[in-house]
Scaffold this active site. Structure first.
Site, PDB file in Angstrom:
ATOM      1  N   HIS A   1     -54.329  12.660 -69.238  1.00 43.26           N
ATOM      2  CA  HIS A   1     -55.223  13.103 -70.312  1.00 43.26           C
ATOM      3  C   HIS A   1     -54.574  14.317 -70.977  1.00 43.26           C
ATOM      4  CE1 HIS A   1     -58.344  11.423 -67.492  1.00 43.26           C
ATOM      5  NE2 HIS A   1     -58.815  10.938 -68.619  1.00 43.26           N
TER       6      HIS A   1
ATOM      7  N   ASP B   1     -55.554  17.375 -68.981  1.00 43.08           N
ATOM      8  CA  ASP B   1     -55.091  17.503 -67.583  1.00 43.08           C
ATOM      9  C   ASP B   1     -53.938  18.497 -67.537  1.00 43.08           C
ATOM     10  OD1 ASP B   1     -56.771  15.452 -66.762  1.00 43.08           O
ATOM     11  OD2 ASP B   1     -55.205  13.920 -66.762  1.00 43.08           O
TER      12      ASP B   1
HETATM   13  C1  GCO Z   1     -62.923   6.769 -64.431  1.00 45.26           C
HETATM   14  C2  GCO Z   1     -62.182   6.509 -65.656  1.00 45.26           C
HETATM   15  C3  GCO Z   1     -61.139   7.451 -66.010  1.00 45.26           C
HETATM   16  C4  GCO Z   1     -60.311   6.885 -67.136  1.00 45.26           C
HETATM   17  C5  GCO Z   1     -59.507   7.904 -67.752  1.00 45.26           C
HETATM   18  C6  GCO Z   1     -58.594   7.368 -68.820  1.00 45.26           C
HETATM   19  O1  GCO Z   1     -62.671   6.040 -63.491  1.00 45.26           O
HETATM   20  O2  GCO Z   1     -63.726   7.655 -64.433  1.00 45.26           O
HETATM   21  O3  GCO Z   1     -61.508   5.335 -65.389  1.00 45.26           O
HETATM   22  O4  GCO Z   1     -60.352   7.705 -64.910  1.00 45.26           O
HETATM   23  O5  GCO Z   1     -59.507   5.833 -66.683  1.00 45.26           O
HETATM   24  O6  GCO Z   1     -60.355   8.847 -68.285  1.00 45.26           O
HETATM   25  O7  GCO Z   1     -59.076   7.614 -70.034  1.00 45.26           O
END
Ligand code: GCO
Ligand code: MN
Ligand code: MN
Length: 412
Positions: free
Chosen positions: A77, A80
């Site tokens: 992200h 992140d």
């Molecule tokens: C989750 C979501 C996130 C997304 C991530 C990618 O499991 O809460 O999958 O992990 O994959 O935000 O945009």
């Protein structure tokens, strides 16, 4: 057994992991398009009712450890790695440069970038909120992520619009919100087209990811199917650039069959990216590592993907359990999860070439002889015995899962 001294615990973990055997070398693991998210191993175990259990780790450390294990791709992200207040400032460029050199140093590639549109207070009303300022800011954020993606030479951009919905019903006009959300994606695609042209690179693959519950009370696009309908709704200016990033657990969470959801994405040509993990039906997003809850279902999923030549990423979107330490994340979670994936992938190959499954499947497709399609009873009778093969195929898949087809025997 006597209590284990603290200074002997990690060596115990190492010895027992070794004793399990069956691990693949980093070179073998690197042959697969397995992608490692920044957020998964750096998840500290916190939630509404949970305090963190692990210490923070940097992206440098995450990349170094992925490289050691043999995970060849990294994704993230925006926030992140870049604090929200540093986005759009010279700090952003500094961090992106540090990321580039760390990728290079560790021989990794960046596969995917994604925008955090759920955590920060600016998203309290969602990424397509009523306020034009929020939506303008959202567009800038999406465009910025696309630019970072090109800078890091990523191929994919993911959208998990977790806050697209509401807690309180009645205040939000769903149709309007969906139109505004489409405006955001349209802006991201247009920025992408522009940057790709200037950089002489292909455009990114834009992948929508659905989750049925959390963190919003009601979600406007809760399933991959809802997202397919959205992609083909006419609201997108570049529907050809937009596809799906289904997550195994997110389909299971609403009670769906992930394999069937993937099949629906495949027939639409929209299975771009795949988040792999495990968990339970009709419960929250536990993101357990692949194969620990539903190994037979996972085998079936991989049979489908192998037989349809899916060649996109397998993204390790899991959360290490709160019982796993910082050390355990790299000693146990990541390598064992990668190895279970590869083992299941190989088993899927065995299932596809298994002579018994093949003959049974061919026989079902050939159908029974001698039926008159105008006579219902003759059709029923012609196929009645053949249909027991469904259960036989399921039994054979179970045998492949436990190794019985290779002569593994049991005694009472
Ligand atoms: C989750 C979501 C996130 C997304 C991530 C990618 O499991 O809460 O999958 O992990 O994959 O935000 O945009
Ligand atoms: Mn996910
Ligand atoms: Mn999830």
């Amino acid at each position: 057994m006597d209590p284990i001294p603290q200074n002997q615990q990690t060596s115990l973990i190492d010895r027992l992991v070794q004793a399990c055997g069956g691990s693949y070398s980093p070179e073998v693991r690197r042959r697969y398009f397995i992608t490692g998210p920044q957020w998964a191993p750096s998840y500290e175990g916190q939630a509404v009712f949970h305090a963190p259990v692990r210490a923070p780790i940097t992206f440098e450390k995450v990349m170094e450890e992925y490289a050691k294990v043999g995970v060849g791709y990294w994704c993230t992200h925006d926030t992140d790695v870049i604090p929200t207040n540093d986005l759009f400032t010279p700090r952003q460029e500094e961090i992106v440069n540090r990321i580039k050199s760390s990728l290079q140093k560790n021989g990794l590639k960046c596969s995917m970038v994604t925008t955090e549109t759920f955590h920060h207070p600016v998203w309290a009303g969602g990424p397509a909120a009523e306020s034009p300022d929020v939506r303008e800011y959202a567009k800038r954020r999406l465009a910025n992520t696309v630019a970072i993606g090109h800078e890091l030479e990523a191929q994919f951009c993911v959208y998990w619009p977790g806050m697209l919905g509401y807690y309180i019903p009645g205040a939000v006009d769903e149709t309007q919100t969906l139109r505004w959300f489409a405006d955001g994606l349209n802006a991201a695609c247009e920025t992408d087209i522009e940057i790709a042209k200037n950089k002489n690179r292909p455009t990114l693959k834009h992948c929508m990811e659905a989750k049925p519950f959390e963190p919003q009370g009601e979600i406007l696009l809760p399933t991959s199917d809802a997202m397919l309908a959205f992609i083909f709704s006419g609201l997108l200016k570049h529907p050809d650039m937009v596809g799906l990033n289904p997550e195994y657990l997110h389909e299971l969470m609403w009670g769906g069959e992930p394999r069937a959801a993937l099949a629906r994405a495949l027939v639409c040509g929209k299975l771009f990216h795949f988040d792999i993990n495990d968990g339970y039906r009709l419960k929250h997003d536990v993101d357990i590592a692949i194969g620990l809850v539903n190994p037979l279902d996972w085998l079936n999923v991989l049979v489908l993907l192998r037989s349809h030549n899916y060649n996109g990423p397998f993204n390790l979107d899991y959360k290490p359990p709160r019982t796993t330490s910082n050390y355990g994340v790299w000693a146990v979670s990541v390598p064992t999860m990668v190895d279970r994936f590869i083992t299941l992938w190989e088993m899927a190959g065995e299932a596809i070439s298994d002579p018994i499954i093949k003959e049974a499947t061919d026989a079902l497709k050939a159908g029974g002889a001698g039926a008159d399609p105008r006579d219902v009873n003759s059709v029923v009778n012609a196929n009645k015995e053949l249909l027991s093969l469904h259960e036989l195929i399921a039994h054979r898949l179970f045998q492949i899962l436990i190794g019985a087809h290779r002569g593994r025997t049991y005694s009472l």
